[in-house]
Structure formats: C-alpha cells, structure tokens
Design an enzyme around this catalytic site. Structure first.
Site, PDB file in Angstrom:
ATOM      1  N   SER A 128       0.822  -1.208   0.000  1.00 37.95           N
ATOM      2  CA  SER A 128       0.000   0.000   0.000  1.00 37.95           C
ATOM      3  C   SER A 128       0.858   1.261   0.000  1.00 37.95           C
ATOM      4  CB  SER A 128      -0.851   0.072   1.274  1.00 37.95           C
ATOM      5  OG  SER A 128      -1.499  -1.127   1.515  1.00 37.95           O
ATOM      6  N   PRO A 142       2.019   0.406  25.824  1.00 36.36           N
ATOM      7  CA  PRO A 142       0.562   0.528  25.889  1.00 36.36           C
ATOM      8  C   PRO A 142       0.022   1.548  24.889  1.00 36.36           C
ATOM      9  CG  PRO A 142       1.561   1.689  27.724  1.00 36.36           C
ATOM     10  CD  PRO A 142       2.687   1.091  26.936  1.00 36.36           C
ATOM     11  N   ASP A 176       4.534  -3.901   8.772  1.00 37.21           N
ATOM     12  CA  ASP A 176       5.200  -3.646   7.488  1.00 37.21           C
ATOM     13  C   ASP A 176       6.662  -3.264   7.709  1.00 37.21           C
ATOM     14  OD1 ASP A 176       2.630  -3.973   6.391  1.00 37.21           O
ATOM     15  OD2 ASP A 176       2.194  -1.854   6.730  1.00 37.21           O
TER      16      ASP A 176
HETATM   17  N1  PLP Z   1      -1.916  -0.807   4.390  1.00 38.95           N
HETATM   18  C1  PLP Z   1      -2.871   0.091   4.695  1.00 38.95           C
HETATM   19  C2  PLP Z   1      -3.461   0.973   3.640  1.00 38.95           C
HETATM   20  C3  PLP Z   1      -3.275   0.186   5.985  1.00 38.95           C
HETATM   21  O1  PLP Z   1      -4.213   1.090   6.270  1.00 38.95           O
HETATM   22  C4  PLP Z   1      -2.726  -0.660   6.965  1.00 38.95           C
HETATM   23  C5  PLP Z   1      -3.185  -0.575   8.327  1.00 38.95           C
HETATM   24  O2  PLP Z   1      -4.052   0.199   8.673  1.00 38.95           O
HETATM   25  C6  PLP Z   1      -1.756  -1.568   6.641  1.00 38.95           C
HETATM   26  C7  PLP Z   1      -1.369  -1.614   5.327  1.00 38.95           C
HETATM   27  C8  PLP Z   1      -1.109  -2.535   7.611  1.00 38.95           C
HETATM   28  O3  PLP Z   1      -0.460  -2.021   8.709  1.00 38.95           O
HETATM   29  P1  PLP Z   1       0.284  -2.986   9.785  1.00 38.95           P
HETATM   30  O4  PLP Z   1       1.745  -2.949   9.445  1.00 38.95           O
HETATM   31  O5  PLP Z   1      -0.003  -2.334  11.108  1.00 38.95           O
HETATM   32  O6  PLP Z   1      -0.261  -4.382   9.689  1.00 38.95           O
END
Ligand code: PLP
Ligand code: ADP
Ligand code: ZN
Length: 297
Positions: free
Chosen positions: A12, A215, A223
């Site tokens: 993403s 917390p 990621d």
């Molecule tokens: N990609 C998008 C667009 C997201 O909004 C998110 C989490 O909200 C993720 C990937 C994954 O994030 P994480 O590394 O916390 O699993």
C-alpha cells in the site's frame, strides 16, 4: 547487481503517514537496498483514521507494470516483498509475478507478510486465507505472520510458546525456510518467535525474543518489521536470531520515539490514528543497538 540487492516491494501507499510501502521503502533504502515500489493501493491515509479515500490497483494493472519492466529487461530482482493484499485476483497476479521473477533469477527470495487480520478478526475477504495457505505459502522464502495469521494458516491455536514453534514447523513443511511470528501474546508477554529450517528434514533452529509491551496501538509496524527482517536476514543469512534482534531493536526505538513525541502533545495513545516516527528514527534503523545493550541501558 549491488551487494545488498534490489527489492520489488508491492504494498500500500498512503499520501500521509507510514504503512505499507511508506513504512518499508525508506528503511530498506537506509540499509542499502535499491527498492522499486509498486503501490497496490493509493489511499489518503491509513485505515485507522475515521475515513480514507483513494484508489485500488487491480491484478491486470499490476501485470501491465510487470510487462513494462520486462519489455526493457528490468525484471532482475533479488527480493520480492509483499504485504497487505485486498483481493483474490490481485493475490493470484502476485503469484504470477513471483513465478516470472524466479524465471529470471532462480535465487529470488520472496518475503511474504501474509496480512489477514489481527486480534481474532480478519481484515481481508475470507477467501484469501485458502489462497495464501495453498498457493502463496508454498512459494514464499520467508513468512512473517502475526499470531492470528499463523493460526489462520496452520489451523493451530497458538496459546503457548511450544504451539508457536509447532506452527512454525507446519509452515516450514509447506514451504518457507524462514518463519517469524512477529508478535504473539503468551502468558502476559509479547513474544517474537523465529524459526529457520536450514536443511530439509533436520529440525529447524528456533528462538524467541521477549519484547517490552508499549501501551499504545500502532499501525504500519508489521510492514516495518517485515522490511527490517528482509534487510537484516540478507546481511546475516545464517543467523535469523541476530537478524530478528536487530529488527526488534530498531522497532523498539521507533515506537519509543513515537510514544514520547505524542505524549508531549497529550495525544490519546490508544486511538488508532498514530503515525510512527520513521524518518526521525533513521539512525536507529541504520545502526540498531544490540538487544543486550538495550536491556542494560
Ligand atoms: N496498508 C494500509 C493501507 C493500511 O491502512 C494498513 C493498516 O491500517 C496496513 C497496510 C497494515 O499495517 P500494519 O503494518 O499495522 O499491519
Ligand atoms: P502486525 O501489525 O502485522 O500485526 P505486529 O503486531 O506483529 O504486526 O507488530 C510488528 C512489530 O512491532 C512487533 O514485532 C513488535 O516489535 C512491534 N510492536 C507493535 N506493537 C507493539 C506494542 N504495542 N508494543 C511493543 N512492540 C510493538
Ligand atoms: Zn501485519
């Protein structure tokens, strides 16, 4: 090819903030990789905010980019990295990409974060689970599920360190020689569980790292973790534990800095709209302190 490598990172993109490629590309560049990002979605911001807007790339559009690269003989990669994928058709195209890249570099390392959900909840369509299990896991070199994802992929409930390690064994048998369960809540502790099967039919080398729990609710940490595991395990290919310690060390520094910054402004740390202080942490990413130093200091 450079000493460290060239990564095709399909994840993403957010205009503002740090998840997906925004969370993975900069650290990999800091560690010396050439990184070529393909943005599987382009959203205004991450999904932890009250709303988001944007566009989603489909499988055909992904393949179009791959064909463009191929037409110019630009498809030599040392690593493929994938994270959140929202549809079966896109995931099937990722499989085609992996196959294509391996036809050009049979030594390609595919690092797969099988993003399915967290804390007992799926955040992808349920039909993706079977595709990951049956088709993606078998072609991955390194897999970085969280506890819930490891459970979904193996059918095991992971409630003890021992079943975490057994889940790794099941995943090794399906394909990847390196498995890291990036976080598991076990007996009140936050654990990372790692497993490297160096030789087929020989028991894997396994380890755990107890991580201090902060917390607060972060987004983009998975990621970042997977990117750092790719980076450090490329530098230490025979020492997954060392690679994981270095990655955890950077993560802790990033998250501690994030918490400190937000605390100064009186922000609610359990709201899900935090952004990790990635750029400000570049020294901690380039030169993570050894875990032993962290525990002392
Ligand atoms: N990609 C998008 C667009 C997201 O909004 C998110 C989490 O909200 C993720 C990937 C994954 O994030 P994480 O590394 O916390 O699993
Ligand atoms: P995902 O977002 O994919 O579920 P994880 O929750 O496993 O990813 O987070 C990845 C890494 O981020 C963990 O290995 C840990 O180092 C760090 N991390 C995330 N949240 C916290 C937290 N609240 N306290 C301490 N470390 C955290
Ligand atoms: Zn994740």
């Amino acid at each position: 090819p450079s000493e460290t490598g060239r990564v095709l990172s399909i994840q993403s993109h957010t205009v503002q903030g740090y998840v997906g490629n925004k969370s993975a590309v900069f650290p990999l560049q800091l560690l010396g990789f050439d990184v070529d990002p393909i943005n599987s979605v382009q959203f205004s911001n991450h999904t932890g905010y009250p709303t988001f807007r944007g566009q989603v790339l489909d499988g055909q559009q992904l393949w179009d980019l791959i064909e463009g690269l191929e037409a110019n003989e630009l498809l030599y990669y040392t690593h493929l990295l994938t994270g959140y994928i929202g549809s079966v058709s896109f995931l099937n195209t990722i499989l085609q990409v992996a196959e294509k890249l391996r036809s050009i570099n049979p030594g390609l390392t595919y690092v797969c974060d099988p993003v399915l959900g967290d804390e007992g909840k799926l955040y992808v369509p349920a039909e993706l689970v079977a595709v990951y299990r049956e088709k993606v896991v078998p072609v991955a070199s390194m897999l970085t599920p969280n506890q819930f994802e490891a459970e979904q992929l193996t059918g095991f409930r992971i409630t003890t360190e021992r079943n975490g390690l057994e889940a790794c064994n099941v995943l090794h048998a399906a394909g990847p020689s390196k498995v890291v369960i990036t976080s598991a809540h076990i007996d009140g502790n936050l654990l990372l569980i790692g497993s490297h099967q160096k030789i087929k039919d020989v028991p894997p080398e396994q380890f755990k790292i107890v991580m201090p729990k902060i917390p607060a609710y972060f987004t983009g940490t998975g990621d970042l973790m997977t990117a750092l595991l790719l980076g450090w395990s490329n530098k230490y290919p025979d020492n997954l534990e060392k690679a994981a310690e270095l990655a955890v060390s950077s993560l802790q520094a990033v998250l501690q800095r994030t918490v400190n910054d937000y605390q100064c402004t009186g922000f609610d740390l359990t709201s899900s709209s935090l952004e990790i202080r990635l750029i400000q942490s570049q020294d901690d990413i380039r030169n993570p302190k050894a875990t032993s130093e962290l525990q002392l200091g």
